[in-house]
Design a protein around this motif. Structure first.
Motif, mmCIF file in Angstrom:
data_model
loop_
_atom_site.group_PDB
_atom_site.id
_atom_site.type_symbol
_atom_site.label_atom_id
_atom_site.label_comp_id
_atom_site.label_asym_id
_atom_site.label_seq_id
_atom_site.Cartn_x
_atom_site.Cartn_y
_atom_site.Cartn_z
ATOM 1 N N LEU A 40 0.817 -1.212 0.000
ATOM 2 C CA LEU A 40 0.000 0.000 0.000
ATOM 3 C C LEU A 40 0.850 1.260 0.000
ATOM 4 C CD1 LEU A 40 -2.862 1.165 0.121
ATOM 5 C CD2 LEU A 40 -2.723 1.063 2.614
ATOM 6 N N ASP A 41 1.959 1.243 0.728
ATOM 7 C CA ASP A 41 2.844 2.412 0.758
ATOM 8 C C ASP A 41 3.358 2.744 -0.634
ATOM 9 O OD1 ASP A 41 2.475 2.484 3.462
ATOM 10 O OD2 ASP A 41 4.387 1.549 3.965
ATOM 11 N N PHE A 42 3.661 1.721 -1.394
ATOM 12 C CA PHE A 42 4.188 1.926 -2.749
ATOM 13 C C PHE A 42 3.080 2.343 -3.708
ATOM 14 C CE2 PHE A 42 5.497 0.054 -6.904
ATOM 15 C CZ PHE A 42 6.572 0.889 -7.146
ATOM 16 N N VAL A 43 1.939 1.656 -3.651
ATOM 17 C CA VAL A 43 0.846 1.924 -4.584
ATOM 18 C C VAL A 43 0.266 3.316 -4.349
ATOM 19 C CG1 VAL A 43 -1.471 1.208 -5.286
ATOM 20 C CG2 VAL A 43 0.302 -0.511 -4.870
ATOM 21 N N THR A 44 0.187 3.741 -3.091
ATOM 22 C CA THR A 44 -0.368 5.059 -2.787
ATOM 23 C C THR A 44 0.412 6.162 -3.476
ATOM 24 O OG1 THR A 44 -1.156 4.280 -0.635
ATOM 25 C CG2 THR A 44 -0.973 6.653 -0.937
ATOM 26 N N VAL A 45 1.730 6.027 -3.505
ATOM 27 C CA VAL A 45 2.556 7.029 -4.183
ATOM 28 C C VAL A 45 2.316 6.998 -5.680
ATOM 29 C CG1 VAL A 45 4.927 7.707 -4.681
ATOM 30 C CG2 VAL A 45 4.302 7.000 -2.371
ATOM 31 N N LEU A 46 2.178 5.819 -6.249
ATOM 32 C CA LEU A 46 1.967 5.720 -7.693
ATOM 33 C C LEU A 46 0.641 6.338 -8.126
ATOM 34 C CD1 LEU A 46 3.272 2.150 -8.601
ATOM 35 C CD2 LEU A 46 4.529 4.273 -8.292
ATOM 36 N N LEU A 47 -0.342 6.321 -7.230
ATOM 37 C CA LEU A 47 -1.652 6.876 -7.561
ATOM 38 C C LEU A 47 -1.715 8.379 -7.382
ATOM 39 C CD1 LEU A 47 -3.982 4.171 -5.946
ATOM 40 C CD2 LEU A 47 -3.323 4.404 -8.344
ATOM 41 N N THR A 48 -0.607 8.983 -6.958
ATOM 42 C CA THR A 48 -0.601 10.423 -6.714
ATOM 43 C C THR A 48 -0.800 11.219 -7.994
ATOM 44 O OG1 THR A 48 0.894 10.089 -4.838
ATOM 45 C CG2 THR A 48 0.707 12.335 -5.712
ATOM 46 N N CYS A 49 -0.099 10.837 -9.052
ATOM 47 C CA CYS A 49 -0.224 11.555 -10.323
ATOM 48 C C CYS A 49 0.131 10.614 -11.469
ATOM 49 C CB CYS A 49 0.666 12.801 -10.330
ATOM 50 S SG CYS A 49 2.423 12.430 -10.287
ATOM 51 N N LYS A 50 -0.164 11.075 -12.678
ATOM 52 C CA LYS A 50 0.056 10.247 -13.860
ATOM 53 C C LYS A 50 1.530 9.966 -14.071
ATOM 54 C CE LYS A 50 -1.007 10.008 -18.799
ATOM 55 N NZ LYS A 50 -1.653 10.704 -19.948
ATOM 56 N N ARG A 51 2.383 10.941 -13.786
ATOM 57 C CA ARG A 51 3.818 10.765 -14.014
ATOM 58 C C ARG A 51 4.393 9.701 -13.089
ATOM 59 N NH1 ARG A 51 8.838 14.959 -13.024
ATOM 60 N NH2 ARG A 51 10.338 13.905 -14.401
ATOM 61 N N ASN A 53 2.723 7.319 -11.712
ATOM 62 C CA ASN A 53 2.129 6.046 -12.095
ATOM 63 C C ASN A 53 2.870 5.434 -13.265
ATOM 64 O OD1 ASN A 53 -0.046 4.395 -13.760
ATOM 65 N ND2 ASN A 53 -0.683 4.425 -11.622
ATOM 66 N N THR A 54 3.315 6.269 -14.180
ATOM 67 C CA THR A 54 4.048 5.783 -15.355
ATOM 68 C C THR A 54 5.460 5.344 -14.992
ATOM 69 O OG1 THR A 54 2.778 7.271 -16.789
ATOM 70 C CG2 THR A 54 4.837 6.371 -17.665
ATOM 71 N N LEU A 55 6.169 6.194 -14.231
ATOM 72 C CA LEU A 55 7.548 5.874 -13.864
ATOM 73 C C LEU A 55 7.613 4.766 -12.817
ATOM 74 C CD1 LEU A 55 9.120 9.459 -13.692
ATOM 75 C CD2 LEU A 55 9.212 7.802 -15.576
ATOM 76 N N GLY A 56 6.521 4.558 -12.078
ATOM 77 C CA GLY A 56 6.519 3.529 -11.033
ATOM 78 C C GLY A 56 6.623 2.119 -11.563
ATOM 79 N N VAL A 57 6.256 1.912 -12.808
ATOM 80 C CA VAL A 57 6.363 0.578 -13.408
ATOM 81 C C VAL A 57 7.590 0.492 -14.312
ATOM 82 C CG1 VAL A 57 3.910 0.081 -13.253
ATOM 83 C CG2 VAL A 57 4.788 1.286 -15.259
ATOM 84 N N ASN A 58 8.498 1.431 -14.131
ATOM 85 C CA ASN A 58 9.758 1.358 -14.856
ATOM 86 C C ASN A 58 10.500 0.083 -14.473
ATOM 87 O OD1 ASN A 58 12.901 2.003 -14.813
ATOM 88 N ND2 ASN A 58 11.971 3.291 -16.399
ATOM 89 N N ARG A 59 11.186 -0.508 -15.406
ATOM 90 C CA ARG A 59 11.886 -1.779 -15.175
ATOM 91 C C ARG A 59 12.858 -1.684 -14.002
ATOM 92 N NH1 ARG A 59 12.796 -6.245 -18.433
ATOM 93 N NH2 ARG A 59 14.649 -7.456 -17.915
ATOM 94 N N LEU A 60 13.560 -0.558 -13.879
ATOM 95 C CA LEU A 60 14.534 -0.396 -12.806
ATOM 96 C C LEU A 60 13.846 -0.333 -11.450
ATOM 97 C CD1 LEU A 60 17.550 -0.054 -12.232
ATOM 98 C CD2 LEU A 60 17.249 2.419 -12.449
ATOM 99 N N VAL A 61 12.696 0.319 -11.387
ATOM 100 C CA VAL A 61 11.950 0.418 -10.122
ATOM 101 C C VAL A 61 11.448 -0.955 -9.700
ATOM 102 C CG1 VAL A 61 9.927 1.413 -8.996
ATOM 103 C CG2 VAL A 61 11.281 2.804 -10.569
ATOM 104 N N LEU A 62 10.831 -1.687 -10.611
ATOM 105 C CA LEU A 62 10.274 -2.998 -10.286
ATOM 106 C C LEU A 62 11.364 -4.007 -9.920
ATOM 107 C CD1 LEU A 62 7.477 -3.335 -12.996
ATOM 108 C CD2 LEU A 62 7.265 -2.584 -10.618
ATOM 109 N N SER A 63 12.529 -3.886 -10.531
ATOM 110 C CA SER A 63 13.609 -4.827 -10.225
ATOM 111 C C SER A 63 14.153 -4.615 -8.814
ATOM 112 C CB SER A 63 14.739 -4.693 -11.246
ATOM 113 O OG SER A 63 15.369 -3.421 -11.145
#
Length: 340
Positions: A40-51, A53-63
């Motif tokens: 939830l801590d991670f997802v809440t930040v991703l839902l803050t704005c479109k940018r 949300n887009t960068l949150g699924v970057n390969r480097l972030v997920l790895s």
């Protein structure tokens, strides 16, 4: 109006966040993904704005996502959660490989795919994955009793122990002491078991900020103490192994264990515990049993797969590590001879 030196005027209506380069935002998200205490801590930040949300699924972030960021709840398991873990796997995340591998192998009974994912995590030197694969080989999980591969289990345990996994070190010590899948070397086995106890004791001492233990020298900690009550051996429910001689233990480890806050188990184990409690009341199937270590969550994949406590015969464990942990937690005061 002239601004003080080193300060700039903020243009009305501008957003400083938008002016940050993507590389800096991704670096921050990597740190968040690695240290978040829950998904939830991670997802809440991703839902803050479109940018974000887009960068949150970057390969480097997920790895870089840590185990707690990937701690999917069994009650919330769905296709979306499955896809997210697979997305992290494609990014090269070894924690996602292990968690989804455990879920597939034990919960969804997709043994081949689950073991394959855990093997890929093991190749990336993920110690819990190496240890879990060793237990699968020792127990013959997912197959018949004759499918056990003891030498393979010993090799996996040896690798995990070399990388610092305490339970793997203890399991390897018992294998050497009992000649289980490896030539019997009693003294070397006992030495490894003592080393596992010492490392566990060291982790306990680190939890105290200021205690009398701070004056204890390493040689004093490493010396042998005979426990007041010897932990029983494990015995197969379908065949009794030759009894091993009593081994020395660390009295300090047993004495202060109950006073130390217990670390959370791995998210994969928490998922297994929750999964079987929700869907089958803690019973994995007809005639099958769960590991008696309440933090483990591993179920039997066939009847009589796990070994029973030789002291009371009432509890069963998937491994020596689970037996040692449960013994110190509460079974020490519950264990009673079978005759009683």
């Amino acid at each position: 109006m002239k601004l003080p030196e080193g300060r700039t005027r903020i243009i009305s209506g501008s957003d400083l966040f938008d002016s940050l380069p993507d590389e800096i935002v991704i670096f921050i998200l990597c740190k968040l993904a690695a240290t978040a205490s829950s998904p939830l801590d991670f997802v809440t930040v991703l839902l803050t704005c479109k940018r974000l949300n887009t960068l949150g699924v970057n390969r480097l972030v997920l790895s870089n996502a840590g185990p707690e960021t990937l701690a999917v709840s069994a009650k919330n398991w769905c296709d979306e959660a499955h896809r997210f873990l697979k997305l992290c796997i494609h990014a090269g995340n070894k924690e996602a490989l292990y968690i989804l591998g455990m879920i597939l192998f034990y919960c969804l009974q997709n043994r081949g795919s689950g073991a394959s994912l855990m093997a890929k995590a093991g190749i990336k030197l993920h110690t819990p994955a190496l240890y879990s694969l060793a237990l699968i080989q020792f127990n013959g999980s997912g197959g018949m009793k004759n499918d056990k591969d003891l030498p393979a289990g010993v090799a996996l345990c040896e690798r995990a122990a070399f990388l610092g996994h305490v339970d793997a070190l203890r399991e390897l010590g018992h294998c050497l002491q009992d000649g289980y899948g490896v030539p019997k070397k009693v003294e070397e086995g006992r030495y490894l078991i003592r080393q596992a106890n010492v490392r566990e004791l060291a982790s306990i001492l680190c939890t105290f900020d200021a205690t009398p233990f701070s004056s204890v020298s390493p040689p004093s900690i490493a010396c042998e103490f005979h426990s007041d009550q010897q932990r029983p051996d494990l015995t197969d429910s379908y065949e009794r192994e030759s009894p091993c001689p009593p081994i020395s233990s660390l009295r300090l480890l047993n004495r202060y264990w109950s006073n130390v806050p217990k670390e959370r188990s791995h998210p994969a184990n928490r998922f297994l515990v929750e999964w079987f409690n929700l869907r089958s009341g803690g019973i994995p199937g007809p005639g099958l049993r769960m590991c008696s270590n309440e933090r483990c969550g591993r179920p039997e994949t066939r009847k009589n797969e796990f070994r029973k406590c030789s002291g009371c015969g009432k509890v069963n464990y998937c491994s020596r590590g689970c037996q040692a942990y449960d013994w110190r937690l509460h079974h020490k005061v519950e264990c009673a001879p079978i005759d009683d």
